[in-house]
Design a protein around this motif. Structure first.
Motif, PDB file in Angstrom:
ATOM      1  N   ALA A   1      13.967  -8.343   4.649  1.00 26.91           N
ATOM      2  CA  ALA A   1      12.521  -8.557   4.697  1.00 26.91           C
ATOM      3  C   ALA A   1      12.155  -9.883   4.037  1.00 26.91           C
ATOM      4  O   ALA A   1      11.284 -10.623   4.532  1.00 26.91           O
ATOM      5  CB  ALA A   1      11.798  -7.405   4.006  1.00 26.91           C
ATOM      6  N   LEU A   2      12.802 -10.193   2.931  1.00 23.64           N
ATOM      7  CA  LEU A   2      12.565 -11.488   2.284  1.00 23.64           C
ATOM      8  C   LEU A   2      13.092 -12.627   3.151  1.00 23.64           C
ATOM      9  O   LEU A   2      12.424 -13.645   3.327  1.00 23.64           O
ATOM     10  CB  LEU A   2      13.260 -11.524   0.918  1.00 23.64           C
ATOM     11  CG  LEU A   2      12.491 -10.985  -0.281  1.00 23.64           C
ATOM     12  CD1 LEU A   2      13.374 -10.993  -1.521  1.00 23.64           C
ATOM     13  CD2 LEU A   2      11.225 -11.786  -0.529  1.00 23.64           C
ATOM     14  N   ALA A   3      14.300 -12.449   3.683  1.00 23.11           N
ATOM     15  CA  ALA A   3      14.887 -13.499   4.525  1.00 23.11           C
ATOM     16  C   ALA A   3      14.025 -13.767   5.741  1.00 23.11           C
ATOM     17  O   ALA A   3      13.841 -14.917   6.154  1.00 23.11           O
ATOM     18  CB  ALA A   3      16.297 -13.083   4.956  1.00 23.11           C
TER      19      ALA A   3
ATOM     20  N   GLU B   1      13.743 -18.588  -3.338  1.00 23.09           N
ATOM     21  CA  GLU B   1      13.644 -20.008  -3.656  1.00 23.09           C
ATOM     22  C   GLU B   1      13.096 -20.813  -2.478  1.00 23.09           C
ATOM     23  O   GLU B   1      12.295 -21.735  -2.657  1.00 23.09           O
ATOM     24  CB  GLU B   1      15.019 -20.537  -4.067  1.00 23.09           C
ATOM     25  CG  GLU B   1      15.500 -19.982  -5.407  1.00 23.09           C
ATOM     26  CD  GLU B   1      16.912 -20.426  -5.749  1.00 23.09           C
ATOM     27  OE1 GLU B   1      17.562 -21.055  -4.880  1.00 23.09           O
ATOM     28  OE2 GLU B   1      17.368 -20.141  -6.871  1.00 23.09           O
ATOM     29  N   ILE B   2      13.541 -20.462  -1.271  1.00 25.68           N
ATOM     30  CA  ILE B   2      13.061 -21.170  -0.082  1.00 25.68           C
ATOM     31  C   ILE B   2      11.556 -20.974   0.102  1.00 25.68           C
ATOM     32  O   ILE B   2      10.814 -21.913   0.423  1.00 25.68           O
ATOM     33  CB  ILE B   2      13.818 -20.691   1.174  1.00 25.68           C
ATOM     34  CG1 ILE B   2      15.277 -21.166   1.140  1.00 25.68           C
ATOM     35  CG2 ILE B   2      13.139 -21.188   2.449  1.00 25.68           C
ATOM     36  CD1 ILE B   2      16.131 -20.584   2.254  1.00 25.68           C
ATOM     37  N   LEU B   3      11.098 -19.747  -0.124  1.00 27.84           N
ATOM     38  CA  LEU B   3       9.669 -19.453   0.047  1.00 27.84           C
ATOM     39  C   LEU B   3       8.814 -20.229  -0.953  1.00 27.84           C
ATOM     40  O   LEU B   3       7.696 -20.632  -0.645  1.00 27.84           O
ATOM     41  CB  LEU B   3       9.433 -17.948  -0.101  1.00 27.84           C
ATOM     42  CG  LEU B   3       9.839 -17.108   1.111  1.00 27.84           C
ATOM     43  CD1 LEU B   3       9.946 -15.636   0.740  1.00 27.84           C
ATOM     44  CD2 LEU B   3       8.853 -17.309   2.251  1.00 27.84           C
ATOM     45  N   GLY B   4       9.338 -20.428  -2.153  1.00 25.41           N
ATOM     46  CA  GLY B   4       8.680 -21.297  -3.097  1.00 25.41           C
ATOM     47  C   GLY B   4       7.614 -20.632  -3.955  1.00 25.41           C
ATOM     48  O   GLY B   4       7.245 -19.471  -3.748  1.00 25.41           O
ATOM     49  N   GLY B   5       7.133 -21.397  -4.913  1.00 23.64           N
ATOM     50  CA  GLY B   5       6.190 -20.878  -5.890  1.00 23.64           C
ATOM     51  C   GLY B   5       4.857 -20.452  -5.307  1.00 23.64           C
ATOM     52  O   GLY B   5       4.238 -19.502  -5.783  1.00 23.64           O
ATOM     53  N   MET B   6       4.401 -21.121  -4.261  1.00 29.64           N
ATOM     54  CA  MET B   6       3.116 -20.737  -3.670  1.00 29.64           C
ATOM     55  C   MET B   6       3.185 -19.352  -3.050  1.00 29.64           C
ATOM     56  O   MET B   6       2.241 -18.571  -3.140  1.00 29.64           O
ATOM     57  CB  MET B   6       2.696 -21.774  -2.625  1.00 29.64           C
ATOM     58  CG  MET B   6       2.358 -23.148  -3.210  1.00 29.64           C
ATOM     59  SD  MET B   6       1.076 -23.074  -4.485  1.00 29.64           S
ATOM     60  CE  MET B   6      -0.340 -22.617  -3.486  1.00 29.64           C
TER      61      MET B   6
ATOM     62  N   ASP C   1       0.841  -1.203   0.000  1.00 32.31           N
ATOM     63  CA  ASP C   1       0.000   0.000   0.000  1.00 32.31           C
ATOM     64  C   ASP C   1       0.875   1.251   0.000  1.00 32.31           C
ATOM     65  O   ASP C   1       0.574   2.235  -0.688  1.00 32.31           O
ATOM     66  CB  ASP C   1      -0.922   0.008   1.215  1.00 32.31           C
ATOM     67  CG  ASP C   1      -2.101  -0.935   1.060  1.00 32.31           C
ATOM     68  OD1 ASP C   1      -2.295  -1.460  -0.063  1.00 32.31           O
ATOM     69  OD2 ASP C   1      -2.816  -1.164   2.056  1.00 32.31           O
ATOM     70  N   LEU C   2       1.956   1.230   0.784  1.00 29.89           N
ATOM     71  CA  LEU C   2       2.864   2.372   0.832  1.00 29.89           C
ATOM     72  C   LEU C   2       3.621   2.526  -0.478  1.00 29.89           C
ATOM     73  O   LEU C   2       3.781   3.635  -0.997  1.00 29.89           O
ATOM     74  CB  LEU C   2       3.854   2.216   1.990  1.00 29.89           C
ATOM     75  CG  LEU C   2       3.259   2.249   3.391  1.00 29.89           C
ATOM     76  CD1 LEU C   2       4.336   1.950   4.431  1.00 29.89           C
ATOM     77  CD2 LEU C   2       2.619   3.607   3.681  1.00 29.89           C
TER      78      LEU C   2
ATOM     79  N   SER D   1       1.617 -13.946  -2.684  1.00 29.68           N
ATOM     80  CA  SER D   1       2.065 -12.712  -2.038  1.00 29.68           C
ATOM     81  C   SER D   1       2.825 -11.844  -3.032  1.00 29.68           C
ATOM     82  O   SER D   1       3.943 -12.176  -3.434  1.00 29.68           O
ATOM     83  CB  SER D   1       2.967 -13.025  -0.836  1.00 29.68           C
ATOM     84  OG  SER D   1       3.557 -11.841  -0.329  1.00 29.68           O
ATOM     85  N   GLU D   2       2.224 -10.742  -3.416  1.00 31.58           N
ATOM     86  CA  GLU D   2       2.899  -9.822  -4.335  1.00 31.58           C
ATOM     87  C   GLU D   2       4.128  -9.182  -3.689  1.00 31.58           C
ATOM     88  O   GLU D   2       5.046  -8.763  -4.386  1.00 31.58           O
ATOM     89  CB  GLU D   2       1.928  -8.728  -4.773  1.00 31.58           C
ATOM     90  CG  GLU D   2       0.808  -9.203  -5.682  1.00 31.58           C
ATOM     91  CD  GLU D   2      -0.052  -8.043  -6.136  1.00 31.58           C
ATOM     92  OE1 GLU D   2       0.384  -7.299  -7.023  1.00 31.58           O
ATOM     93  OE2 GLU D   2      -1.158  -7.884  -5.574  1.00 31.58           O
ATOM     94  N   GLU D   3       4.155  -9.117  -2.364  1.00 31.33           N
ATOM     95  CA  GLU D   3       5.299  -8.514  -1.685  1.00 31.33           C
ATOM     96  C   GLU D   3       6.587  -9.261  -1.987  1.00 31.33           C
ATOM     97  O   GLU D   3       7.650  -8.648  -2.127  1.00 31.33           O
ATOM     98  CB  GLU D   3       5.069  -8.493  -0.168  1.00 31.33           C
ATOM     99  CG  GLU D   3       4.086  -7.450   0.296  1.00 31.33           C
ATOM    100  CD  GLU D   3       4.030  -7.355   1.812  1.00 31.33           C
ATOM    101  OE1 GLU D   3       3.235  -6.540   2.302  1.00 31.33           O
ATOM    102  OE2 GLU D   3       4.771  -8.085   2.499  1.00 31.33           O
ATOM    103  N   VAL D   4       6.499 -10.572  -2.073  1.00 30.94           N
ATOM    104  CA  VAL D   4       7.691 -11.381  -2.310  1.00 30.94           C
ATOM    105  C   VAL D   4       8.339 -11.013  -3.642  1.00 30.94           C
ATOM    106  O   VAL D   4       9.543 -10.745  -3.722  1.00 30.94           O
ATOM    107  CB  VAL D   4       7.348 -12.885  -2.254  1.00 30.94           C
ATOM    108  CG1 VAL D   4       8.519 -13.728  -2.732  1.00 30.94           C
ATOM    109  CG2 VAL D   4       6.956 -13.282  -0.836  1.00 30.94           C
ATOM    110  N   ALA D   5       7.547 -10.976  -4.704  1.00 27.09           N
ATOM    111  CA  ALA D   5       8.076 -10.629  -6.026  1.00 27.09           C
ATOM    112  C   ALA D   5       8.552  -9.181  -6.058  1.00 27.09           C
ATOM    113  O   ALA D   5       9.577  -8.853  -6.669  1.00 27.09           O
ATOM    114  CB  ALA D   5       7.015 -10.865  -7.093  1.00 27.09           C
ATOM    115  N   TYR D   6       7.807  -8.296  -5.407  1.00 24.88           N
ATOM    116  CA  TYR D   6       8.184  -6.875  -5.374  1.00 24.88           C
ATOM    117  C   TYR D   6       9.549  -6.696  -4.713  1.00 24.88           C
ATOM    118  O   TYR D   6      10.424  -6.000  -5.240  1.00 24.88           O
ATOM    119  CB  TYR D   6       7.119  -6.072  -4.619  1.00 24.88           C
ATOM    120  CG  TYR D   6       7.396  -4.577  -4.609  1.00 24.88           C
ATOM    121  CD1 TYR D   6       6.873  -3.757  -5.599  1.00 24.88           C
ATOM    122  CD2 TYR D   6       8.197  -4.002  -3.631  1.00 24.88           C
ATOM    123  CE1 TYR D   6       7.137  -2.393  -5.615  1.00 24.88           C
ATOM    124  CE2 TYR D   6       8.467  -2.638  -3.630  1.00 24.88           C
ATOM    125  CZ  TYR D   6       7.933  -1.840  -4.624  1.00 24.88           C
ATOM    126  OH  TYR D   6       8.217  -0.488  -4.642  1.00 24.88           O
TER     127      TYR D   6
END
Length: 372
Positions: free
Chosen positions: A260-262, A330-335, A28-29, A340-345
């Protein structure tokens, strides 16, 4: 807990900002109005953090700034970039008082009025000293007439002041470098849309154009020492002050994004224990490298060799950020990617550190000269 020390530091200096960011949606920010972030920065972000107490600022250390930027980068990447451009400029001016003695009044004004400062220096141009300028400067009876442009320039529509480097030939024939200041409301300052990609769009990085901007004498600060008055180790120190601070804060901000991703991967206990250990090793190594650079700044080390070490530290952190974000992704995976759009962002956002100066290619000869 990951980033706990960084959170404690951020809360020490800007508790209202921490409370807000912990309850806000990152996307959102990032996708919202840039003015919202600028207003948050001005109101809760302590714009005078790096200004000395004697001038009305907070006198925060480089270590505190590195930790604060890492935490903000993990919660709002665009805000971290805004803060990087403001703080590296203000901290550089604070450190450069020896070279630009007239700049203290400007720093006191920034601290008194909580002003946001955009960086119109040369950090957007490859292999260029940060105070070097393409601005055309002409001396007039009313001050200095300035023409030129800067892109991208973060906080294009929301800065209170914009600083820029100038190269000027004094009437006596002596070349001088200077720091000029323009005010947001000046009709000679034009804004033009430039940033067209969605990532970090809320940082408001577009083009600022100076069309016969009149800068009064009081708002143009020239160096009291030029390079031919300095020994070899000191040459360029005025540039190095800004460049070293920039490497610290940019590296910290992007390390926060990778963190944040880690954090998402570690919290979910995804992947193998070895995968998680490798994440933590890179995080710890990058964090300690960042703290080492901050300690060097706090020791007032700004010579050529220190700039080389700062650049090398930045590239080491940049590589670690890439490894951390890729492994976490990679650890978080395709799901996680699909849900979660945040992951790709965040994955894409972490890669943008590579586009900030100085480039690895442009630094190669300098690094070999200074560090080998």
């Amino acid at each position: 807990m990951l980033l706990q020390e960084e959170r404690n530091t951020a809360f020490k200096w800007m508790p209202e900002m921490v409370s807000f960011l912990e309850t806000a949606s990152l996307l959102d920010l990032e996708r919202g109005e840039s003015r919202r972030l600028a207003d948050l920065f001005r109101k809760f972000g302590q714009p005078a953090l790096t200004i000395g107490k004697e001038l009305g600022g907070a006198g925060a250390s480089a270590l505190d700034m590195a930790q604060l930027h890492t935490w903000v980068g993990a919660h709002c990447p665009s805000l971290a970039i805004m803060m990087t451009m403001h703080h590296h400029t203000v901290a550089g001016m604070m450190a450069a008082r020896h070279f630009f003695p007239d700049i203290q009044g400007l720093l006191a004004m920034i601290a008194r009025d909580n002003l946001l400062v955009a960086s119109g220096f040369a950090e957007g141009r490859t292999n260029t000293p940060i105070l070097a300028s393409t601005m055309a400067v002409q001396k007039t009876l009313g001050g200095y007439l300035v023409n030129g442009s800067k892109k991208p320039c973060t906080m294009t529509h929301h800065f209170d002041l914009i600083t820029f480097g100038v190269n000027y030939m004094a009437p006596q024939g002596q070349p001088q470098i200077g720091i000029g200041v323009g005010f947001a409301a000046d009709p000679s300052i034009e804004r033009k849309e430039f940033w067209s990609v969605p990532h970090l769009q809320a940082a408001d990085s577009h083009e600022v154009i100076f069309n016969n901007l009149m800068v009064p004498e009081a708002m143009m600060c020239f160096s009291a020492a030029v390079d031919d008055q300095l020994d070899e180790a000191q040459q360029g120190t005025g540039n190095h002050l800004f460049a070293i601070w920039f490497q610290l804060l940019a590296s910290a901000s992007y390390l926060g994004m990778a963190s944040a991703l880690a954090s998402r991967a570690l919290t979910g206990k995804k992947g193998s224990q070895e995968d998680r250990a490798l994440l933590l090793i890179d995080l710890q190594g990058a964090t300690m490298a960042l703290r080492g650079l901050a300690a060097s700044i706090d020791d007032n080390r700004f010579l050529r060799s220190d700039l080389a070490r700062a650049q090398a530290t930045r590239f080491a952190i940049q590589d670690a950020v890439n490894r951390i974000s890729t492994r976490a992704f990679e650890i978080l995976g395709g799901m996680a990617f699909m849900s979660s759009e945040e992951v790709a962002y965040l994955l894409v956002a972490t890669r943008l550190l590579a586009f900030h100066p100085t480039s690895r290619l442009a630094s190669t000869a300098f690094l070999c000269e200074q560090l080998s």
